[in-house]
Write an enzyme that holds these catalytic residues in place. Sequence first.
Site, PDB file in Angstrom:
ATOM      1  NE  ARG A 167      36.473  35.917  32.656  1.00 32.76           N
ATOM      2  CZ  ARG A 167      36.647  36.940  33.488  1.00 32.76           C
ATOM      3  NH1 ARG A 167      36.520  38.179  33.058  1.00 32.76           N
ATOM      4  NH2 ARG A 167      36.958  36.713  34.757  1.00 32.76           N
ATOM      5  CG  HIS A 227      40.400  36.379  33.352  1.00 38.71           C
ATOM      6  ND1 HIS A 227      40.827  35.405  34.226  1.00 38.71           N
ATOM      7  CD2 HIS A 227      40.031  37.435  34.117  1.00 38.71           C
ATOM      8  CE1 HIS A 227      40.705  35.838  35.468  1.00 38.71           C
ATOM      9  NE2 HIS A 227      40.225  37.081  35.427  1.00 38.71           N
ATOM     10  CG  ASP A 232      39.513  36.187  38.685  1.00 45.82           C
ATOM     11  OD1 ASP A 232      40.419  37.029  38.618  1.00 45.82           O
ATOM     12  OD2 ASP A 232      38.469  36.237  38.005  1.00 45.82           O
ATOM     13  CD  GLU A 287      38.317  42.246  39.697  1.00 46.66           C
ATOM     14  OE1 GLU A 287      37.256  42.547  39.120  1.00 46.66           O
ATOM     15  OE2 GLU A 287      39.157  41.436  39.213  1.00 46.66           O
ATOM     16  CG  HIS A 316      42.487  40.065  38.216  1.00 41.94           C
ATOM     17  ND1 HIS A 316      41.601  39.611  37.247  1.00 41.94           N
ATOM     18  CD2 HIS A 316      43.559  40.542  37.539  1.00 41.94           C
ATOM     19  CE1 HIS A 316      42.129  39.823  36.049  1.00 41.94           C
ATOM     20  NE2 HIS A 316      43.313  40.394  36.207  1.00 41.94           N
TER      21      HIS A 316
END
Length: 223
Positions: free
Chosen positions: A92, A137, A144, A202, A205
């Site tokens: 990301r 990320h 994810d 999460e 993740h």
Amino acid sequence: MKKWIFSIILASITLQSYSQELPEGFSYVKDFAPTIQQELRYCSHNNFLGVPVDGYEEPVLITSTKTAKALAKVQKELEKKGLSLKIFDAYRPQSAVNHFVRWARVPNDTLTKKDYYPKLNKRNLFKLGYIASKSGHSRGSSVDLTIVHVGTDTELDMGSPFDFFGKISHPSYPNLTKQQKANRYLLRKVMMANGFRPYKNEWWHFTLNNEPFPKTYFDFPIK
């Protein structure tokens, strides 16, 4: 002869439109695990911002090369069971993280509240750890993901959707069905067995252990 040269040029242009020269130590996941499925939410309107996110120019998966190789091992193991990984997000860019931060600081932008954070006040997303100014990320080794059935592409029921902000998304959330708990355990088990560590908030993740760029946050676009 001219036709042959034109074909070479055209092929080169087409290739460039779907790839880029990545930083050393990064790879396209498809080069190591082409059967992994993907649904890159941040390239679309189907995400908690409700709009495509900065930095996501093409729906392609990029990770550190070490992560791509580890994901290939996970995929090989799941395929023996008629299953496959499905990745929602991988590398990301920092520009995307900055976009998240800008969104979180506009309290009246609650277009997606019903679907992604119905029981939370948007202003608390920072404090609760769902939004941060830096993301693992962006180091290239966090992913994810979930698991799907090969053939039907049906996702295993994990008890909550991807990117749902709430305690139900915590991996250890107790009020799940027996099957939902089993599905989360399967994902956790296969990822940890292949060198990944989970995140406490999460279920989807995971980050590669001994990641190659533990202190570097990259900002090249995804294309």
